[in-house]
Design a protein around this motif. Structure first.
Motif, short mmCIF file in Angstrom:
data_model
loop_
_atom_site.label_atom_id
_atom_site.label_comp_id
_atom_site.label_asym_id
_atom_site.label_seq_id
_atom_site.Cartn_x
_atom_site.Cartn_y
_atom_site.Cartn_z
N SER A 1 0.86 -1.18 0.00
CA SER A 1 0.00 0.00 0.00
C SER A 1 0.89 1.22 0.00
O SER A 1 1.61 1.46 0.96
CB SER A 1 -0.91 0.00 1.23
N GLY A 2 0.86 1.98 -1.08
CA GLY A 2 1.72 3.15 -1.19
C GLY A 2 1.56 4.12 -0.03
O GLY A 2 2.53 4.55 0.56
N THR B 1 4.54 -0.41 2.99
CA THR B 1 4.03 0.91 2.64
C THR B 1 5.18 1.90 2.46
O THR B 1 6.32 1.61 2.82
CB THR B 1 3.05 1.40 3.75
N SER B 2 4.86 3.03 1.93
CA SER B 2 5.86 4.10 1.81
C SER B 2 5.83 5.03 3.01
O SER B 2 6.65 5.94 3.12
CB SER B 2 5.61 4.92 0.54
N GLY C 1 10.48 2.76 -0.44
CA GLY C 1 10.10 3.84 -1.33
C GLY C 1 10.05 5.13 -0.55
O GLY C 1 10.51 5.22 0.59
N ASP D 1 5.52 10.15 -2.58
CA ASP D 1 5.30 10.45 -3.99
C ASP D 1 4.82 11.88 -4.14
O ASP D 1 3.63 12.17 -4.01
CB ASP D 1 4.26 9.49 -4.58
N THR E 1 7.02 7.96 -7.98
CA THR E 1 5.97 6.94 -7.96
C THR E 1 6.50 5.62 -8.49
O THR E 1 6.27 4.56 -7.89
CB THR E 1 4.77 7.41 -8.81
N THR E 2 7.21 5.67 -9.59
CA THR E 2 7.78 4.46 -10.19
C THR E 2 8.78 3.82 -9.25
O THR E 2 8.77 2.60 -9.06
CB THR E 2 8.45 4.80 -11.54
N SER F 1 8.94 3.97 -5.97
CA SER F 1 8.24 3.35 -4.84
C SER F 1 7.61 2.03 -5.24
O SER F 1 7.69 1.04 -4.51
CB SER F 1 7.15 4.28 -4.30
N ARG F 2 6.99 1.99 -6.40
CA ARG F 2 6.35 0.76 -6.86
C ARG F 2 7.39 -0.33 -7.11
O ARG F 2 7.14 -1.50 -6.79
CB ARG F 2 5.53 1.02 -8.12
N HIS G 1 8.50 -1.66 -3.72
CA HIS G 1 7.47 -2.54 -3.15
C HIS G 1 7.48 -3.89 -3.84
O HIS G 1 7.38 -4.94 -3.17
CB HIS G 1 6.09 -1.90 -3.27
N LEU G 2 7.59 -3.89 -5.15
CA LEU G 2 7.60 -5.15 -5.90
C LEU G 2 8.79 -6.01 -5.52
O LEU G 2 8.66 -7.23 -5.32
CB LEU G 2 7.61 -4.85 -7.41
#
Length: 100
Positions: A4-5, A30-31, A48, A51, A58-59, A61-62, A65-66
Protein backbone atom coordinates in the motif's frame (compact mmCIF):
# COMPACT_ATOMS: atom_id res chain seq x y z
CA UNK A 1 -0.62 -8.70 1.83
CA UNK A 2 -0.53 -6.36 -1.11
CA UNK A 3 1.67 -3.30 -0.76
CA UNK A 4 0.00 0.00 0.00
CA UNK A 5 1.72 3.15 -1.19
CA UNK A 6 0.11 5.41 1.38
CA UNK A 7 -0.91 2.75 3.91
CA UNK A 8 -4.49 4.01 3.92
CA UNK A 9 -6.21 2.03 1.16
CA UNK A 10 -9.50 0.84 2.65
CA UNK A 11 -9.44 -2.67 1.16
CA UNK A 12 -5.82 -3.24 2.20
CA UNK A 13 -6.29 -1.96 5.76
CA UNK A 14 -9.54 -3.94 6.16
CA UNK A 15 -7.84 -7.11 4.90
CA UNK A 16 -4.97 -6.62 7.34
CA UNK A 17 -7.44 -6.06 10.18
CA UNK A 18 -9.34 -9.25 9.33
CA UNK A 19 -6.09 -11.23 9.21
CA UNK A 20 -5.01 -9.89 12.62
CA UNK A 21 -8.47 -10.65 14.03
CA UNK A 22 -7.98 -14.35 13.27
CA UNK A 23 -4.48 -14.37 14.76
CA UNK A 24 -2.30 -13.98 11.67
CA UNK A 25 1.07 -12.28 11.72
CA UNK A 26 0.64 -9.44 9.23
CA UNK A 27 3.50 -7.75 7.40
CA UNK A 28 2.56 -4.36 5.99
CA UNK A 29 4.50 -2.81 3.13
CA UNK A 30 4.03 0.91 2.64
CA UNK A 31 5.86 4.10 1.81
CA UNK A 32 4.70 5.71 5.06
CA UNK A 33 5.81 4.55 8.52
CA UNK A 34 2.87 6.33 10.18
CA UNK A 35 -0.33 5.08 8.56
CA UNK A 36 -3.52 3.18 9.32
CA UNK A 37 -1.89 0.06 7.85
CA UNK A 38 1.21 0.30 10.04
CA UNK A 39 -0.98 0.62 13.14
CA UNK A 40 -2.70 -2.71 12.40
CA UNK A 41 0.21 -4.81 11.14
CA UNK A 42 2.40 -6.99 13.29
CA UNK A 43 5.42 -5.84 11.28
CA UNK A 44 5.76 -2.88 8.95
CA UNK A 45 8.24 -2.57 6.10
CA UNK A 46 8.76 0.92 4.74
CA UNK A 47 10.07 1.05 1.19
CA UNK A 48 10.10 3.84 -1.33
CA UNK A 49 9.43 7.42 -0.52
CA UNK A 50 6.78 10.07 -0.53
CA UNK A 51 5.30 10.45 -3.99
CA UNK A 52 5.41 14.19 -4.45
CA UNK A 53 4.69 14.13 -8.15
CA UNK A 54 3.42 11.44 -10.42
CA UNK A 55 6.56 10.32 -12.17
CA UNK A 56 9.93 9.01 -11.11
CA UNK A 57 9.16 8.91 -7.36
CA UNK A 58 5.97 6.94 -7.96
CA UNK A 59 7.78 4.46 -10.19
CA UNK A 60 10.64 4.07 -7.71
CA UNK A 61 8.24 3.35 -4.84
CA UNK A 62 6.35 0.76 -6.86
CA UNK A 63 9.58 -0.95 -7.88
CA UNK A 64 10.78 -0.98 -4.25
CA UNK A 65 7.47 -2.54 -3.15
CA UNK A 66 7.60 -5.15 -5.90
CA UNK A 67 11.16 -6.14 -4.97
CA UNK A 68 10.21 -6.46 -1.30
CA UNK A 69 7.13 -8.59 -2.06
CA UNK A 70 9.11 -10.84 -4.41
CA UNK A 71 11.91 -11.27 -1.85
CA UNK A 72 9.45 -12.14 0.93
CA UNK A 73 7.56 -14.57 -1.32
CA UNK A 74 10.71 -16.35 -2.47
CA UNK A 75 12.01 -16.59 1.10
CA UNK A 76 8.75 -18.11 2.28
CA UNK A 77 8.71 -20.54 -0.64
CA UNK A 78 12.21 -21.76 0.23
CA UNK A 79 11.81 -21.92 4.01
CA UNK A 80 8.21 -23.17 4.23
CA UNK A 81 7.02 -24.50 0.86
CA UNK A 82 3.81 -26.14 2.14
CA UNK A 83 2.77 -23.09 4.13
CA UNK A 84 3.68 -20.79 1.23
CA UNK A 85 1.53 -22.67 -1.23
CA UNK A 86 -1.47 -22.62 1.12
CA UNK A 87 -1.04 -18.88 1.75
CA UNK A 88 -0.65 -18.09 -1.95
CA UNK A 89 -3.97 -19.84 -2.61
CA UNK A 90 -5.61 -17.86 0.20
CA UNK A 91 -4.28 -14.58 -1.16
CA UNK A 92 -5.59 -15.49 -4.61
CA UNK A 93 -9.03 -15.96 -3.05
CA UNK A 94 -8.84 -12.49 -1.46
CA UNK A 95 -7.84 -10.72 -4.67
CA UNK A 96 -10.31 -12.65 -6.84
CA UNK A 97 -13.03 -10.19 -5.88
CA UNK A 98 -11.06 -7.41 -7.56
CA UNK A 99 -10.79 -9.00 -10.99
CA UNK A 100 -13.23 -9.69 -13.83
Amino acid sequence: MPPSGVGATRSTVDTARRARDVGAEVIGLTSYAQSPLSEICTHTLVAGGQDLVFGLETTASRIAHLVAVDALTQTLLVLRPDTAERILHLSADVTADHTY
